[in-house]
Motif scaffolding. Structure first.
Motif, PDB file in Angstrom:
ATOM      1  N   CYS A   1       3.398   7.332   1.603  1.00 44.27           N
ATOM      2  CA  CYS A   1       3.546   6.550   2.837  1.00 44.27           C
ATOM      3  C   CYS A   1       3.391   5.078   2.473  1.00 44.27           C
ATOM      4  O   CYS A   1       2.385   4.681   1.887  1.00 44.27           O
ATOM      5  CB  CYS A   1       2.502   6.962   3.859  1.00 44.27           C
ATOM      6  N   LEU A   2       4.377   4.287   2.815  1.00 42.47           N
ATOM      7  CA  LEU A   2       4.460   2.900   2.364  1.00 42.47           C
ATOM      8  C   LEU A   2       4.065   1.928   3.461  1.00 42.47           C
ATOM      9  O   LEU A   2       4.453   2.076   4.617  1.00 42.47           O
ATOM     10  CB  LEU A   2       5.886   2.599   1.909  1.00 42.47           C
TER      11      LEU A   2
ATOM     12  N   LEU B   1       0.862  -1.182   0.000  1.00 43.95           N
ATOM     13  CA  LEU B   1       0.000   0.000   0.000  1.00 43.95           C
ATOM     14  C   LEU B   1       0.894   1.225   0.000  1.00 43.95           C
ATOM     15  O   LEU B   1       1.845   1.308   0.787  1.00 43.95           O
ATOM     16  CB  LEU B   1      -0.889   0.025   1.249  1.00 43.95           C
ATOM     17  N   ILE B   2       0.612   2.161  -0.892  1.00 46.47           N
ATOM     18  CA  ILE B   2       1.342   3.421  -0.903  1.00 46.47           C
ATOM     19  C   ILE B   2       0.379   4.519  -1.298  1.00 46.47           C
ATOM     20  O   ILE B   2      -0.245   4.466  -2.360  1.00 46.47           O
ATOM     21  CB  ILE B   2       2.571   3.368  -1.840  1.00 46.47           C
TER      22      ILE B   2
ATOM     23  N   GLU C   1      13.701  -3.464   0.499  1.00 46.69           N
ATOM     24  CA  GLU C   1      14.667  -2.388   0.287  1.00 46.69           C
ATOM     25  C   GLU C   1      14.441  -1.701  -1.052  1.00 46.69           C
ATOM     26  O   GLU C   1      14.595  -0.481  -1.166  1.00 46.69           O
ATOM     27  CB  GLU C   1      16.097  -2.945   0.361  1.00 46.69           C
ATOM     28  N   LEU C   2      14.041  -2.465  -2.059  1.00 47.12           N
ATOM     29  CA  LEU C   2      13.736  -1.882  -3.370  1.00 47.12           C
ATOM     30  C   LEU C   2      12.608  -0.861  -3.248  1.00 47.12           C
ATOM     31  O   LEU C   2      12.653   0.220  -3.853  1.00 47.12           O
ATOM     32  CB  LEU C   2      13.357  -2.986  -4.354  1.00 47.12           C
ATOM     33  N   TYR C   3      11.593  -1.193  -2.460  1.00 50.34           N
ATOM     34  CA  TYR C   3      10.465  -0.272  -2.273  1.00 50.34           C
ATOM     35  C   TYR C   3      10.868   0.945  -1.449  1.00 50.34           C
ATOM     36  O   TYR C   3      10.500   2.076  -1.758  1.00 50.34           O
ATOM     37  CB  TYR C   3       9.301  -0.996  -1.605  1.00 50.34           C
ATOM     38  N   HIS C   4      11.615   0.706  -0.391  1.00 45.38           N
ATOM     39  CA  HIS C   4      12.032   1.829   0.453  1.00 45.38           C
ATOM     40  C   HIS C   4      12.941   2.792  -0.323  1.00 45.38           C
ATOM     41  O   HIS C   4      12.901   4.011  -0.093  1.00 45.38           O
ATOM     42  CB  HIS C   4      12.734   1.322   1.709  1.00 45.38           C
ATOM     43  N   GLU C   5      13.733   2.267  -1.252  1.00 45.09           N
ATOM     44  CA  GLU C   5      14.570   3.121  -2.096  1.00 45.09           C
ATOM     45  C   GLU C   5      13.707   4.042  -2.955  1.00 45.09           C
ATOM     46  O   GLU C   5      14.008   5.221  -3.125  1.00 45.09           O
ATOM     47  CB  GLU C   5      15.463   2.258  -3.000  1.00 45.09           C
ATOM     48  N   GLN C   6      12.615   3.507  -3.494  1.00 48.53           N
ATOM     49  CA  GLN C   6      11.736   4.325  -4.332  1.00 48.53           C
ATOM     50  C   GLN C   6      11.085   5.437  -3.514  1.00 48.53           C
ATOM     51  O   GLN C   6      10.968   6.578  -3.980  1.00 48.53           O
ATOM     52  CB  GLN C   6      10.662   3.443  -4.981  1.00 48.53           C
TER      53      GLN C   6
END
Length: 234
Positions: A55-56, A49-50, A68-73
């Motif tokens: 906010c992820l 969910l974003i 980590e790939l998502y947090h990088e984005q």
């Protein structure tokens, strides 16, 4: 003997059965993500969910390195996950190495995660946007138009299942469900001279045999007041 490859309809039927047995939003989403890897043949899958403020919330990952790939984005404010939400449309990435829509930072992060191609499908739970179902392959050209079509079907199944799971968690809805099931159990107990435990076992078997929610079976029983014959496997 020729090996049988399940059709899309057969795969969706299996998914519906597995989601029927899932308890709550988390287990429902885990079931969808796990099924994506089997149905499409991808290495990784996830649902997050974003919101539009970026906010992820990670709902399910088939591999923890995707986090980590998502947090990088989110950290850099760009990437296919964010684009899929902002534009509210699916994204097919044939090859990370030749992709130019996002920065080299995203490219490097994807390659480190072992990703060469991907599909991102926005999922609307009722009217709420922001969920994204993602499928990843370690090879370029890992997905075709058929895979994209199946991913859309899976996303639709996920949206319905999550909405139902949220309803089950809603106290008002839960009270209504308990009332329905209680009335249905009373009908079974009177019709077949069962105790409450045995009646619940019968109702669950009706639900399992018909691949329908327990509350839907209870509702039908109350409306018709004509219970089916006792299941042989109950």
């Amino acid at each position: 003997m020729t090996e049988h490859h399940p059709s899309t309809a057969e795969m969706l039927e299996r998914l519906a059965t597995e989601m029927h047995d899932a308890e709550g939003v988390e287990q429902t989403v885990d079931t969808v993500v796990e099924f994506c890897c089997r149905a499409v043949g991808c290495e990784f899958a996830s649902m997050v969910l974003i919101d539009r403020r970026q906010c992820l919330s990670i709902l399910a990952l088939s591999d923890p390195k995707l986090a980590e790939l998502y947090h990088e984005q989110v950290r850099f404010g760009e990437g296919p996950l964010i684009t899929a939400v902002q534009q509210d449309k699916e994204l097919l990435i044939p090859d990370v190495l030749v992709e130019t829509r996002w920065s080299q930072t995203w490219t490097n992060a994807a390659l480190v995660a072992g990703i060469r191609s991907a599909i991102h499908i926005p999922v609307r739970v009722r009217r709420d946007p922001g969920a994204v179902l993602s499928l990843f392959s370690g090879t370029p050209g890992g997905f075709d138009d058929d895979d994209l079509a199946v991913a859309h079907l899976l996303a639709g199944q996920a949206a319905v299942a999550i909405a139902r799971a949220r309803d089950d968690r809603n106290p008002a809805v839960a009270t209504d469900v308990r009332r329905l099931i209680g009335q249905a159990l009373g009908i079974l107990m009177e019709r077949y001279d069962l105790d409450d435990e045995r009646a619940l076992e019968v109702l669950r078997q009706y639900s399992k045999n018909s691949k329908r929610k327990l509350r839907d079976v209870a509702q039908e029983l109350i409306e018709s007041r004509r219970p089916a014959p006792l299941p042989e496997n109950a």
